[in-house]
Design an enzyme around this catalytic site. Sequence first.
Site, PDB file in Angstrom:
ATOM      1  N   ARG A 154      11.521  -2.010  10.982  1.00 48.99           N
ATOM      2  CA  ARG A 154      10.449  -1.635  11.895  1.00 48.99           C
ATOM      3  C   ARG A 154      10.343  -2.622  13.042  1.00 48.99           C
ATOM      4  O   ARG A 154      10.543  -3.813  12.865  1.00 48.99           O
ATOM      5  CB  ARG A 154       9.119  -1.590  11.129  1.00 48.99           C
ATOM      6  CG  ARG A 154       8.842  -0.242  10.508  1.00 48.99           C
ATOM      7  CD  ARG A 154       7.690  -0.273   9.565  1.00 48.99           C
ATOM      8  NE  ARG A 154       6.519  -0.969  10.085  1.00 48.99           N
ATOM      9  CZ  ARG A 154       5.352  -1.022   9.458  1.00 48.99           C
ATOM     10  NH1 ARG A 154       5.221  -0.439   8.280  1.00 48.99           N
ATOM     11  NH2 ARG A 154       4.346  -1.667   9.971  1.00 48.99           N
ATOM     12  N   ARG A 209      -9.334   0.530   9.261  1.00 53.27           N
ATOM     13  CA  ARG A 209      -8.959  -0.855   9.542  1.00 53.27           C
ATOM     14  C   ARG A 209     -10.045  -1.585  10.326  1.00 53.27           C
ATOM     15  O   ARG A 209      -9.890  -2.763  10.621  1.00 53.27           O
ATOM     16  CB  ARG A 209      -7.689  -0.875  10.380  1.00 53.27           C
ATOM     17  CG  ARG A 209      -6.402  -1.156   9.617  1.00 53.27           C
ATOM     18  CD  ARG A 209      -5.258  -1.107  10.618  1.00 53.27           C
ATOM     19  NE  ARG A 209      -4.080  -1.780  10.206  1.00 53.27           N
ATOM     20  CZ  ARG A 209      -3.066  -1.214   9.543  1.00 53.27           C
ATOM     21  NH1 ARG A 209      -3.140   0.040   9.194  1.00 53.27           N
ATOM     22  NH2 ARG A 209      -2.000  -1.915   9.254  1.00 53.27           N
ATOM     23  N   ARG A 240      12.260  -6.502   4.819  1.00 56.01           N
ATOM     24  CA  ARG A 240      12.060  -5.072   4.577  1.00 56.01           C
ATOM     25  C   ARG A 240      12.925  -4.184   5.475  1.00 56.01           C
ATOM     26  O   ARG A 240      13.087  -4.451   6.652  1.00 56.01           O
ATOM     27  CB  ARG A 240      10.576  -4.766   4.832  1.00 56.01           C
ATOM     28  CG  ARG A 240      10.212  -3.292   4.808  1.00 56.01           C
ATOM     29  CD  ARG A 240       8.746  -3.092   4.605  1.00 56.01           C
ATOM     30  NE  ARG A 240       7.941  -3.276   5.813  1.00 56.01           N
ATOM     31  CZ  ARG A 240       6.630  -3.034   5.869  1.00 56.01           C
ATOM     32  NH1 ARG A 240       5.985  -2.644   4.790  1.00 56.01           N
ATOM     33  NH2 ARG A 240       5.976  -3.212   6.992  1.00 56.01           N
ATOM     34  N   ARG A 276      -0.356  -9.167  13.349  1.00 51.46           N
ATOM     35  CA  ARG A 276      -0.868  -8.196  12.376  1.00 51.46           C
ATOM     36  C   ARG A 276      -1.778  -8.884  11.369  1.00 51.46           C
ATOM     37  O   ARG A 276      -2.809  -8.328  10.987  1.00 51.46           O
ATOM     38  CB  ARG A 276       0.298  -7.479  11.673  1.00 51.46           C
ATOM     39  CG  ARG A 276       0.954  -6.432  12.571  1.00 51.46           C
ATOM     40  CD  ARG A 276       2.386  -6.153  12.174  1.00 51.46           C
ATOM     41  NE  ARG A 276       2.522  -5.488  10.896  1.00 51.46           N
ATOM     42  CZ  ARG A 276       3.682  -5.398  10.237  1.00 51.46           C
ATOM     43  NH1 ARG A 276       4.778  -5.944  10.727  1.00 51.46           N
ATOM     44  NH2 ARG A 276       3.729  -4.768   9.087  1.00 51.46           N
ATOM     45  N   LYS A 299       0.827  -1.211   0.000  1.00 53.43           N
ATOM     46  CA  LYS A 299       0.000   0.000   0.000  1.00 53.43           C
ATOM     47  C   LYS A 299       0.862   1.263   0.000  1.00 53.43           C
ATOM     48  O   LYS A 299       0.615   2.187  -0.770  1.00 53.43           O
ATOM     49  CB  LYS A 299      -0.924   0.008   1.233  1.00 53.43           C
ATOM     50  CG  LYS A 299      -1.814  -1.233   1.344  1.00 53.43           C
ATOM     51  CD  LYS A 299      -2.755  -1.154   2.544  1.00 53.43           C
ATOM     52  CE  LYS A 299      -2.064  -1.246   3.895  1.00 53.43           C
ATOM     53  NZ  LYS A 299      -1.558  -2.584   4.241  1.00 53.43           N
TER      54      LYS A 299
HETATM   55  P1  ADP Z   1       1.216  -2.503   7.887  1.00 56.50           P
HETATM   56  O1  ADP Z   1       2.491  -2.660   7.108  1.00 56.50           O
HETATM   57  O2  ADP Z   1       1.048  -3.563   8.934  1.00 56.50           O
HETATM   58  O3  ADP Z   1       0.027  -2.331   7.032  1.00 56.50           O
HETATM   59  P2  ADP Z   1       1.056   0.228   9.029  1.00 56.50           P
HETATM   60  O4  ADP Z   1       2.297   1.008   8.890  1.00 56.50           O
HETATM   61  O5  ADP Z   1      -0.122   0.636   8.221  1.00 56.50           O
HETATM   62  O6  ADP Z   1       1.470  -1.266   8.763  1.00 56.50           O
HETATM   63  O7  ADP Z   1       0.606   0.156  10.566  1.00 56.50           O
HETATM   64  C1  ADP Z   1       1.471  -0.288  11.570  1.00 56.50           C
HETATM   65  C2  ADP Z   1       0.727  -0.459  12.900  1.00 56.50           C
HETATM   66  O8  ADP Z   1       0.112   0.794  13.279  1.00 56.50           O
HETATM   67  C3  ADP Z   1      -0.428  -1.450  12.897  1.00 56.50           C
HETATM   68  O9  ADP Z   1      -0.008  -2.768  13.098  1.00 56.50           O
HETATM   69  C4  ADP Z   1      -1.277  -0.912  14.064  1.00 56.50           C
HETATM   70  O10 ADP Z   1      -0.709  -1.243  15.313  1.00 56.50           O
HETATM   71  C5  ADP Z   1      -1.152   0.595  13.905  1.00 56.50           C
HETATM   72  N1  ADP Z   1      -2.217   1.156  13.037  1.00 56.50           N
HETATM   73  C6  ADP Z   1      -2.028   1.755  11.823  1.00 56.50           C
HETATM   74  N2  ADP Z   1      -3.195   2.161  11.297  1.00 56.50           N
HETATM   75  C7  ADP Z   1      -4.150   1.803  12.186  1.00 56.50           C
HETATM   76  C8  ADP Z   1      -5.571   1.915  12.218  1.00 56.50           C
HETATM   77  N3  ADP Z   1      -6.252   2.502  11.204  1.00 56.50           N
HETATM   78  N4  ADP Z   1      -6.243   1.431  13.305  1.00 56.50           N
HETATM   79  C9  ADP Z   1      -5.587   0.864  14.312  1.00 56.50           C
HETATM   80  N5  ADP Z   1      -4.249   0.687  14.350  1.00 56.50           N
HETATM   81  C10 ADP Z   1      -3.529   1.161  13.309  1.00 56.50           C
END
Ligand code: ADP
Length: 215
Positions: free
Chosen positions: A161, A87, A126, A172, A13
């Site tokens: 990360r 989410r 990554r 996740r 994404k």
């Molecule tokens: P990913 O690569 O897992 O899609 P993101 O960078 O989008 O990672 O998000 C990393 C973390 O941030 C998630 O695992 C969660 O803990 C938190 N997070 C991000 N966006 C949301 C959301 N919309 N609602 C709840 N938690 C979120």
Amino acid sequence: MNIILLGPPGAGKGTQAHHLVATRDMIQLSTGDMLREAKDSGTEMGKRVAEVMARGELVTDEIVIGLIREKLECGKGGGFIFDGFPRTLPQADALGQLLSECGETLDAVIEMQVDDEALVDRITARSTCSNCGEVYNDNTKPIPADGVCTKCGEAHEFTRRADDNEEALRNRLMEYYKKTSPLVGYYYAKDMLSRINGLGSVKDVQGSIAAILDR
Ligand code: ADP
Ligand code: ZN
């Protein structure tokens, strides 16, 4: 035009959002990036969310909806790309509300489909430039041998990360299937859903997304 990029962690994404920002004057709103910024800024909220994120669990709806409400400026640029948000179903409802308060609509929800095995491979390989956020991958796009980032041209650290390890990733993925995947049905029912194969090359996926945006 406002769109959501929907898909499991590692679906690509962020990579696709960066391309849309560069080519279409769109604005990326990534709650993951916002939360990592909050974490790095050392605020009280940042400290609270850091542990939740490192475990691979979801941060509360209240916090992420608050962040989006803060960043969503009505009528700016060529539209918004929501990346990692919504989410959960309550987040999806909140987004609908916020957009309608702006007099805006949601134009497409693009589900990027990638199978779990590929996700694990992508995520455990990554790393990110700590200066500009450019994403590297040990297998497909290794960190340059001279240590200079190809995007920002600087020699900074390349970091992994905290949640890019196998255990957090399992959480996740579980969170995705339990709480986020119902959004596929939600947007399908609203006739907004488009599904694409996220397994192709970055260019192939760019093409699939462009075909949806330009139709
Ligand atoms: P990913 O690569 O897992 O899609 P993101 O960078 O989008 O990672 O998000 C990393 C973390 O941030 C998630 O695992 C969660 O803990 C938190 N997070 C991000 N966006 C949301 C959301 N919309 N609602 C709840 N938690 C979120
Ligand atoms: Zn860089």
